[in-house]
Structures are given as structure tokens and as C-alpha cells.
Motif scaffolding. Sequence first.
Motif, PDB file in Angstrom:
ATOM      1  N   THR A   1       0.801  -1.106  -0.023  1.00  8.17           N
ATOM      2  CA  THR A   1      -0.019  -0.103  -0.031  1.00  8.17           C
ATOM      3  C   THR A   1       0.889   1.236  -0.032  1.00  8.17           C
ATOM      4  O   THR A   1       0.438   2.524   0.208  1.00  8.17           O
ATOM      5  N   ARG A   2       2.233   1.318  -0.123  1.00  5.71           N
ATOM      6  CA  ARG A   2       3.027   2.224  -0.082  1.00  5.71           C
ATOM      7  C   ARG A   2       3.478   2.795  -1.401  1.00  5.71           C
ATOM      8  O   ARG A   2       2.966   2.423  -2.561  1.00  5.71           O
ATOM      9  N   THR A   3       3.994   4.095  -1.220  1.00  4.39           N
ATOM     10  CA  THR A   3       4.517   4.788  -2.426  1.00  4.39           C
ATOM     11  C   THR A   3       5.210   4.031  -3.304  1.00  4.39           C
ATOM     12  O   THR A   3       6.086   3.338  -3.110  1.00  4.39           O
ATOM     13  N   SER A   4       4.954   4.225  -4.686  1.00 10.42           N
ATOM     14  CA  SER A   4       5.840   3.423  -5.816  1.00 10.42           C
ATOM     15  C   SER A   4       6.816   4.551  -6.588  1.00 10.42           C
ATOM     16  O   SER A   4       6.653   5.429  -6.076  1.00 10.42           O
ATOM     17  N   LEU A   5       7.376   3.898  -7.318  1.00 11.16           N
ATOM     18  CA  LEU A   5       8.466   4.699  -8.115  1.00 11.16           C
ATOM     19  C   LEU A   5       7.693   5.799  -9.046  1.00 11.16           C
ATOM     20  O   LEU A   5       7.996   6.841  -9.306  1.00 11.16           O
ATOM     21  N   ARG A   6       6.503   5.151  -9.484  1.00 12.75           N
ATOM     22  CA  ARG A   6       5.616   5.918 -10.214  1.00 12.75           C
ATOM     23  C   ARG A   6       5.033   7.280  -9.481  1.00 12.75           C
ATOM     24  O   ARG A   6       4.973   8.286 -10.007  1.00 12.75           O
ATOM     25  N   ASP A   7       4.808   6.930  -8.347  1.00 11.78           N
ATOM     26  CA  ASP A   7       4.318   8.193  -7.356  1.00 11.78           C
ATOM     27  C   ASP A   7       5.432   9.125  -7.344  1.00 11.78           C
ATOM     28  O   ASP A   7       5.180  10.286  -7.355  1.00 11.78           O
ATOM     29  N   PHE A   8       6.668   8.642  -7.119  1.00  8.92           N
ATOM     30  CA  PHE A   8       8.048   9.408  -6.907  1.00  8.92           C
ATOM     31  C   PHE A   8       7.916  10.381  -8.171  1.00  8.92           C
ATOM     32  O   PHE A   8       8.213  11.637  -8.071  1.00  8.92           O
ATOM     33  N   ILE A   9       7.983   9.780  -9.389  1.00 10.35           N
ATOM     34  CA  ILE A   9       8.172  10.432 -10.436  1.00 10.35           C
ATOM     35  C   ILE A   9       6.976  11.373 -11.123  1.00 10.35           C
ATOM     36  O   ILE A   9       7.010  12.496 -11.428  1.00 10.35           O
ATOM     37  N   ALA A  10       5.680  11.052 -10.576  1.00 13.32           N
ATOM     38  CA  ALA A  10       4.681  11.974 -10.767  1.00 13.32           C
ATOM     39  C   ALA A  10       4.834  13.009  -9.923  1.00 13.32           C
ATOM     40  O   ALA A  10       4.574  14.053 -10.226  1.00 13.32           O
ATOM     41  N   LEU A  11       5.253  12.980  -8.786  1.00  9.97           N
ATOM     42  CA  LEU A  11       5.457  14.185  -7.901  1.00  9.97           C
ATOM     43  C   LEU A  11       6.599  15.078  -8.496  1.00  9.97           C
ATOM     44  O   LEU A  11       6.514  16.211  -8.252  1.00  9.97           O
ATOM     45  N   LEU A  12       7.639  14.359  -8.989  1.00 15.94           N
ATOM     46  CA  LEU A  12       8.806  15.440  -9.608  1.00 15.94           C
ATOM     47  C   LEU A  12       8.106  15.863 -10.840  1.00 15.94           C
ATOM     48  O   LEU A  12       8.510  17.087 -11.021  1.00 15.94           O
ATOM     49  N   ARG A  13       7.351  15.249 -11.703  1.00 13.61           N
ATOM     50  CA  ARG A  13       6.917  16.030 -12.789  1.00 13.61           C
ATOM     51  C   ARG A  13       5.900  17.206 -12.333  1.00 13.61           C
ATOM     52  O   ARG A  13       6.104  18.097 -13.424  1.00 13.61           O
ATOM     53  N   GLN A  14       5.242  17.250 -11.119  1.00 16.64           N
ATOM     54  CA  GLN A  14       4.486  18.297 -11.155  1.00 16.64           C
ATOM     55  C   GLN A  14       5.367  19.411 -10.673  1.00 16.64           C
ATOM     56  O   GLN A  14       4.809  20.494 -10.827  1.00 16.64           O
ATOM     57  N   THR A  15       6.676  19.300 -10.228  1.00 11.59           N
ATOM     58  CA  THR A  15       7.518  20.537 -10.167  1.00 11.59           C
ATOM     59  C   THR A  15       8.072  21.151 -11.623  1.00 11.59           C
ATOM     60  O   THR A  15       8.914  22.153 -11.494  1.00 11.59           O
ATOM     61  N   ARG A  16       7.762  20.421 -12.775  1.00  9.71           N
ATOM     62  CA  ARG A  16       8.183  20.958 -13.910  1.00  9.71           C
ATOM     63  C   ARG A  16       9.359  21.197 -14.338  1.00  9.71           C
ATOM     64  O   ARG A  16      10.043  22.179 -14.480  1.00  9.71           O
ATOM     65  N   LEU A  17      10.170  20.000 -13.965  1.00 11.61           N
ATOM     66  CA  LEU A  17      11.779  20.102 -14.115  1.00 11.61           C
ATOM     67  C   LEU A  17      12.130  20.400 -15.594  1.00 11.61           C
ATOM     68  O   LEU A  17      11.471  20.175 -16.532  1.00 11.61           O
ATOM     69  N   ASN A  18      13.103  21.083 -15.591  1.00  8.85           N
ATOM     70  CA  ASN A  18      13.934  21.436 -16.798  1.00  8.85           C
ATOM     71  C   ASN A  18      14.317  20.033 -17.789  1.00  8.85           C
ATOM     72  O   ASN A  18      15.503  19.808 -17.366  1.00  8.85           O
ATOM     73  N   LYS A  19      13.536  19.623 -18.624  1.00  6.91           N
ATOM     74  CA  LYS A  19      14.115  18.371 -19.278  1.00  6.91           C
ATOM     75  C   LYS A  19      15.177  18.690 -20.331  1.00  6.91           C
ATOM     76  O   LYS A  19      16.118  17.785 -20.122  1.00  6.91           O
ATOM     77  N   GLY A  20      15.278  19.822 -20.814  1.00  7.08           N
ATOM     78  CA  GLY A  20      16.448  20.166 -21.564  1.00  7.08           C
ATOM     79  C   GLY A  20      17.801  19.993 -20.733  1.00  7.08           C
ATOM     80  O   GLY A  20      18.711  19.581 -21.254  1.00  7.08           O
ATOM     81  N   LEU A  21      17.697  20.731 -19.924  1.00  7.86           N
ATOM     82  CA  LEU A  21      18.918  20.696 -18.589  1.00  7.86           C
ATOM     83  C   LEU A  21      19.350  19.418 -18.201  1.00  7.86           C
ATOM     84  O   LEU A  21      20.489  19.105 -18.140  1.00  7.86           O
ATOM     85  N   PHE A  22      18.279  18.672 -17.923  1.00  7.73           N
ATOM     86  CA  PHE A  22      18.421  17.332 -17.470  1.00  7.73           C
ATOM     87  C   PHE A  22      19.320  16.646 -18.629  1.00  7.73           C
ATOM     88  O   PHE A  22      19.964  15.822 -18.088  1.00  7.73           O
ATOM     89  N   ALA A  23      18.631  16.737 -19.759  1.00  9.21           N
ATOM     90  CA  ALA A  23      19.410  15.808 -20.866  1.00  9.21           C
ATOM     91  C   ALA A  23      20.824  16.354 -20.926  1.00  9.21           C
ATOM     92  O   ALA A  23      21.571  15.416 -21.050  1.00  9.21           O
ATOM     93  N   ALA A  24      20.997  17.327 -20.873  1.00  7.01           N
ATOM     94  CA  ALA A  24      22.442  18.129 -21.053  1.00  7.01           C
ATOM     95  C   ALA A  24      23.294  17.428 -19.790  1.00  7.01           C
ATOM     96  O   ALA A  24      24.345  16.938 -19.881  1.00  7.01           O
TER      97      ALA A  24
END
Length: 587
Positions: free
Chosen positions: A15-38
Amino acid sequence: MKQNDKRLDGMDMDTRTSLRDFIALLRQTRLNKGLFAAGIFLTLIGTIGSLIVPLLTQSFIDGYDPELLSTGLIALIIVIFVLSAALDGVAYYILARIGQTIILKLRERVWDKFLKLPIGYFDQTKSGESVSRVVNDTAIIKDLITSHFPQLISGIISVIGAVVILFLLDWRMSLIMFVAVPASLVIIIPLGRRMSRISRALQDETALFTGRIQETLSEMRLVKSFNGEAFERKRGQSGILSLYSYGMKEASINAFLSPIMSTVMMFVIILIIAYGGVRVSEGTLSMGTMVAFLLYLFQIIVPMTRFAMFFTEYNKALGATERIIGILGKAEEENESASDASVEFNTLAFEDVAFGYESHKEILHQISLTAYNGEKVAFVGPSGSGKSTIFALIERYYDIDAGSISIDGVDIRDIPLSTLRRNIGYVAQESAIISGTIRDNITYGLHDDEYTEADIDLAVRRSYSSEFVEMLEEGLDTEVGERGIKLSGGQRQRIGIARAFLKDPKLLMLDEATASLDSRSEKFVQEALDDLMRGRTVLVIAHRLSTIINSDRIFFLDNGYITGEGTHQELIEHHTMYRIFTEQQFG
């Protein structure tokens, strides 16, 4: 520590949090995908550079020739080393910046969420626990993203690259490495699950401990006055020992995990050296390949040890994510309304209102009353009869269970909260004071365009705050300390009244506003309140009947029911309990 063990055993991992929940939480912060790819790309380039060095070493050993040991070759090796390290540093900085930005936005979201949650949440949750969510839980996620995640990316690339090159160098020797894979999984998976349960329990205990400590420190005068040091010492030691217990559980797993992983890797190294030595003696493997193989093996071993640490921190981050998602998912106060009805706050009406803080325990029963503009309406009754609850319902700290509360015929649930509360002034028995200056407290909650300096001066004079403000060296810019500790009770109360003057509300609520003051302070405060009440709808709660005998109407509450209504004289004549109250105070 049996209670701690029960808490661990009772946790259900499914019943605990999964990796999908963790990634979904990070996506809500609108991370800079271009900078991340760099960052990932630079990490890849830097890792490739480090993977080239063993190949150069192999070529150098197998084809050793003093004439080939030129300055150019040495310079090339040094350049590759330096460039690889530089790219790794830049990549680490970029990924760390992304992590810091994610946590910045995440903390902003959690903090904004707290400000939008209803009072009921804070009634049930200690402030220290909420502080722990904003600070400790987000810090755990920050450490994972800024420190461990960049190492994970670099390690994965290094391991994959080293494995591919090793198979190209000699596939038979490379197969020996995979002896360690099943052994590592058998160790890591069960220990990781246990670590996850411990980490979540530790975070819960940390939040509870933070709440207790903050509560104790904020009431240190109570502790000192009633010799509560021994009690608080015992309670604090209990929390500290609990945290110690969880910390030692974590340490025991790490102490077991690290040596086992090192032993497995050392066993693999010994096998490869033994097998490689035989192959070299037989002439089926060159010495340069053997040396390169060992160098690549170390490029695999170092990241593998980091993976174990990452797994531990990852489970902690999942626990923190679970709690943050829980907060972000809570229902907010409804500040917007679909109704476009305008209200002037001329009439406040309760119609058969029922309410209970708990669903099975009703506090108010069938409350009906009306207050008109310009009236002074008072509420009297024993402690716990529901007087302050009525004020809380008008502010919509809570929503009623039955009936209706309306202003000018409009249900208050159809009025935006910001509009409703903007037109309500509230002066409590002890006015809330924030750390900062006197000016900060008087103007609290108002925008700069809602008042002028002249308005502040007028509020100060009308609240009789000028009597002490003018004696202060820094005047309105005087720091009041945490919760106004540098001010007397009367001074804090007058600042609260000045705040209400500046707000200029249409509905004024006074809750025992003079109950805790000395006679001199009460005189100033009462005169200020008399001035403040003019031209408004006023609701008053008071135990001192002398402050409300001139009210237009008085409601007597008993056990959540209105048992009497009328003027002071009417209630004396027709309401037994009110007459008893009057006789007790006036004789």
C-alpha cells in the motif's frame, strides 16, 4: 521499544508509495528536461572518457616500446583524465541544480498547500509535524536528487560501459562477474524492504519528536512555572531513545550490507585474478588485457557500492514522497464561489444550525439567531456551551452539519472565503502576534494599496496604542519578539485592536477581549473597543456581564442550545440561569 517493532511489523509494503508516484511528484515541479538531458549527456561523455583509460593502458602494456612512451602519449592520457573529471564536475553541478530547483518548487507547493488547508487539519496535526514535512521530508528527497541520483546516473553508465568493453575483451572472464549478481540480489532485496520500513517509521518518529520539541519550547514559561523540567526531560528522552533505536536499526543493516557486498566483490576479483593468471600463463590472455580487465572491474565495483547506498536513500525518499503526496492530496478550503451575489453585511442569520467537531458528537443544536447592521449582539453562557464555536462557523473555519448561515440572504458557502474574511474583524482574548515589528502586526494580511501611513497612525491612536508606542525608541518599527513576548498583555491586545481598526471590517467579533487584562489596561482597551464598535455589526462573547449589559440583544447558550434571548433586563426577569450569573457577579 516493543511499540516501535509493532509499528514496523504493521506496515504493508503493497500500500506504500511506488516509483511511479515519486516520478509523478517530480513531474509536478516541471523540471527542465533540456537541462536534465544536458547533464546526462555530459555525464555520459565524462564516463566514456574514464572508460578509455584502461584501453590505453592495455595497449601500452601489450605493445610496450620505450620509443612509444612519448610526451604526446603522456599528454593525451593526462588530457583525457582532466577532461573526464571536468565533464563529471559540470554534469554533477547541472544535475544538482535541477535537484535543488525541484525541491525549491516542491517546498513552495507544500507550503502553499498548508496555507490553503482548513483549520480542521491543524486541529488534528501538531505544528511540528507539519514543519517536519516541509523541512525534513523535502530534504530527504533533495539529498536523493542532488547527491545520490547524479552518482547513480554516472555509475549506471560506467557499469554498462565497463561490462560491454569487458565482454569485448574476453567474454569468458566476463561471465565470472555475473556470479555476484544473484548473490547480491539475495542480500539486497530483503534488506532493502526492511530498510524501507525502518526509514518510514523513522520519518514518522522524527515528525512526532519535532512536534513535541516545538510545543515544549513554545511553552517554556509554563515548564518553568510548574517545575515541569523533569516531565519534559523524561518525555524528550523517550523520543530521543526512539530515534536512536531506529537509527541503530538503519546502522545495523548498513553495517551488514556493506561488508557482504565487499566480500562478494572481493570473491569475484579473486576468481578473476586466479582464472586470468592461468590464462596469462597459458598464453591465451595478454597481460595488458588482464590489467585492463581489473581496472574495468574496479569501475564496476565502486558504483555497485554506491547503488546499495542509493537504494537505502531511495526508500527513504519514497517514505517522504508518501507523506508529501498525502498532504498535497488533502481537500483545500473553497475560496472561490460560483455565485455572483453581492453582499453588504447588513444582516447575519443562523437558521437551525447544527455542528459537531466529530460526526458522532454534536456541539451546537438548532441555533437560530439574527444580527443586524449597527447592532451589538452578545453571547453568554457557561464555558463549553458553544459560544466560540459560533464565531468559528461565521469565519468558516468549519462548515456546518445542518441548517444554514447567511449574510444578506446569501449562504456564506456561496461567498468566496477571501471576501467573507476580508469583511470580518476578530479580536480574541489574547490577540495573536507574529514575530516582526509593531507595524508588521498592525498591517498583517493587508496589501500595501489598502492603507496609507495616515491610516496606520489613526488606527494606533484610536486603539490607544500610541500611549506606549510613542515611548518606544523605534516606535512602530520596534521588534516585538516571538509571539509578541516583548510586549505586555495589554499592549498586545491594543495592537490587535489597531489591526482591526485598520482592516475596517463590517462585522466585528469580540471574544473575551478584556478578560485577561488588569484594570488600567482594561480601561484603555474598553475605550478602544467602544470606538471600534461604532457603525458595525458587533458580536460579543463575555463572561464579565458589565461589558455587555448595554447590548441590543443577549443570547444565553447552555450545552449548545440557545435557552434565552432578550435584553439584559428581560433576561434577568425571565431567565433563571442568566439571573444567577448576574447575581454571582453583581451581588
